[in-house]
Design an enzyme around this catalytic site. Structure first.
Site, PDB file in Angstrom:
ATOM      1  N   ASP A  17       0.035 -23.659  -7.141  1.00  0.00           N
ATOM      2  CA  ASP A  17      -0.046 -23.695  -5.682  1.00  0.00           C
ATOM      3  C   ASP A  17      -0.359 -25.123  -5.265  1.00  0.00           C
ATOM      4  OD1 ASP A  17       0.344 -20.974  -5.139  1.00  0.00           O
ATOM      5  OD2 ASP A  17      -1.784 -20.500  -5.373  1.00  0.00           O
ATOM      6  N   GLY A  39      -1.132 -17.565  -9.033  1.00  0.00           N
ATOM      7  CA  GLY A  39      -0.337 -16.435  -9.521  1.00  0.00           C
ATOM      8  C   GLY A  39      -1.263 -15.257  -9.704  1.00  0.00           C
ATOM      9  N   LYS A 197      -3.881  -0.753  -5.854  1.00  0.00           N
ATOM     10  CA  LYS A 197      -4.685  -1.429  -4.832  1.00  0.00           C
ATOM     11  C   LYS A 197      -3.752  -2.033  -3.800  1.00  0.00           C
ATOM     12  CE  LYS A 197      -5.794  -5.525  -4.186  1.00  0.00           C
ATOM     13  NZ  LYS A 197      -5.473  -6.504  -3.064  1.00  0.00           N
ATOM     14  N   GLY A 233     -10.720  -6.570   3.569  1.00  0.00           N
ATOM     15  CA  GLY A 233     -11.313  -7.896   3.755  1.00  0.00           C
ATOM     16  C   GLY A 233     -12.823  -7.831   3.739  1.00  0.00           C
ATOM     17  N   GLY A 236     -14.929  -4.453   3.345  1.00  0.00           N
ATOM     18  CA  GLY A 236     -15.100  -3.675   2.128  1.00  0.00           C
ATOM     19  C   GLY A 236     -13.840  -2.977   1.671  1.00  0.00           C
ATOM     20  N   GLY A 260      -7.422 -15.602  -3.521  1.00  0.00           N
ATOM     21  CA  GLY A 260      -7.873 -15.048  -4.793  1.00  0.00           C
ATOM     22  C   GLY A 260      -8.919 -13.955  -4.691  1.00  0.00           C
ATOM     23  N   ALA A 261      -9.378 -13.642  -3.473  1.00  0.00           N
ATOM     24  CA  ALA A 261     -10.431 -12.631  -3.329  1.00  0.00           C
ATOM     25  C   ALA A 261      -9.957 -11.255  -3.802  1.00  0.00           C
ATOM     26  CB  ALA A 261     -10.902 -12.563  -1.878  1.00  0.00           C
ATOM     27  N   GLY A 262      -8.712 -10.904  -3.446  1.00  0.00           N
ATOM     28  CA  GLY A 262      -8.162  -9.624  -3.890  1.00  0.00           C
ATOM     29  C   GLY A 262      -8.002  -9.561  -5.396  1.00  0.00           C
ATOM     30  N   ASP A 263      -7.603 -10.674  -6.006  1.00  0.00           N
ATOM     31  CA  ASP A 263      -7.449 -10.720  -7.466  1.00  0.00           C
ATOM     32  C   ASP A 263      -8.809 -10.616  -8.154  1.00  0.00           C
ATOM     33  OD1 ASP A 263      -4.747 -11.157  -6.953  1.00  0.00           O
ATOM     34  OD2 ASP A 263      -4.984 -13.332  -6.973  1.00  0.00           O
ATOM     35  N   ASN A 294     -16.485  -5.573  -5.029  1.00  0.00           N
ATOM     36  CA  ASN A 294     -16.633  -6.149  -3.689  1.00  0.00           C
ATOM     37  C   ASN A 294     -17.444  -7.448  -3.737  1.00  0.00           C
ATOM     38  OD1 ASN A 294     -15.175  -4.255  -2.256  1.00  0.00           O
ATOM     39  ND2 ASN A 294     -16.939  -3.077  -1.582  1.00  0.00           N
TER      40      ASN A 294
END
Length: 323
Positions: A17, A39, A197, A233, A236, A260-263, A294
């Site tokens: 990136d 990625g 998810k 987000g 929660g 990257g928070a979701g990963d 979380n």
């Protein structure tokens, strides 16, 4: 699952990136860019390893400076790169990413085709995939052949060997020929996943309904699933298992960058599930695992970049203890 390893194997893309040195500008306005490894499947693998888990990455990189750098980053972070192959005829994928002043992310991809799109079924490290307790993947690897066939074959191998299949579509509309094809291809492997998810945006994209109410989410539920998650987000996460459902609030932190928070969330949850697979049938244990995930996702938003901000288990437990 008894007697299986705790190995999480991630399949898909790893890329560079390029992020602007100045915040809140469009790509055209950015004065300069910094390179950052990225990625989603690779981020998940590193998130697992950072938390002390066993992780491996399956994918293809260009036989170039960037590709070698990315493989070294996997190794340096404790991820098994034995299933990474290199292509001398194609470049490692690049993505220019910015967060504009209006809060929207803007992407420009350089993959025409990039090495990750050219992975073939014959190049899969079958023995490594067979060792997976969880086999995790996204949808970007479904866009083009031959990678799509390699992806489907890898899922098949993992499933036959007894792995749980984990799916995070990680929608990137700009990469697909059309919204219709994106929706069709993303849903084409939906029924095979054990754990799925989705984000709020992906929920709306796949259902066509702008709502996170249970009746909307349940349009994506399949009887074959063990767990369906909707991340909200900083609000929660909602979860749906076979015998129970609920919501787990997030942790309040000072957000700097949500990349990257979701990963991080997925990696942390998979780490907990391979440690205790019975949590998929136990609501209290599952909620504890989601709280941990979380917290992991929240910490990732407090620093810039995905991989540099993925936390250790100690950091996660500190946040959970202070809440």
């Amino acid at each position: 699952m008894a007697g299986r390893s705790e190995l999480v194997v991630s399949f898909g893309e790893m890329l560079i990136d390029f992020v602007p040195t100045m915040a809140g500008v469009s790509l055209a306005e950015a004065p300069a860019f910094l390179k950052a490894p990225g990625g989603a499947p690779a981020n998940v693998a590193i998130a697992v390893a950072r938390l002390g888990g066993g992780a491996a990455f399956v994918g293809k990189l260009g036989d170039d400076e960037f590709g070698r750098m990315l493989a070294a980053i996997l190794r340096d972070n404790g991820v098994d790169d034995g299933a990474v192959v290199f292509d001398a005829g194609a470049r490692t994928a690049l993505a220019f990413v910015t967060l504009r002043a209006d809060g929207e992310r803007e992407f420009m991809f350089y993959r025409n085709p990039s090495a990750d799109m050219l992975l073939t079924a014959a190049e899969l490290n079958v023995e490594l995939i067979k060792r997976a307790a969880v086999f995790h993947y996204g949808s970007i690897s479904l866009i083009a052949e031959p990678c799509r066939s390699a992806h489907l074959r890898a899922m098949e191998i993992a499933k036959e060997a007894g792995a749980l299949l984990s799916y995070d579509p990680n929608l990137r509309e700009a990469l697909w020929p059309s919204r219709e094809e994106a929706r069709t291809k993303i849903l084409s492997i939906w029924d095979q996943a054990d754990i799925v998810k989705v984000s709020e945006v992906e929920l709306e994209f796949l259902t066509g309904i702008d709502s996170v109410e249970d009746d909307v989410v349940m349009k994506l539920w399949r009887p074959t699933m063990k767990l369906l998650l909707v991340t909200l987000g900083d609000q929660g996460c909602k979860y749906y298992a076979r015998d129970f459902r609920g919501a787990v609030p997030s942790y309040k932190v000072q957000q700097v960058d949500t990349t990257g928070a979701g990963d991080a969330f997925v990696g942390a949850l998979l780490r907990k599930i391979v440690q205790d697979p019975s949590s998929l049938q136990d609501q209290k244990r599952l909620e504890e695992a989601i709280k941990f995930a979380n917290a992991c996702g929240a910490i990732t938003t407090t620093k810039k970049g995905a991989i540099p901000s993925l936390p250790s288990e100690v950091e996660v437990l500190q946040l959970m203890g202070s809440a």
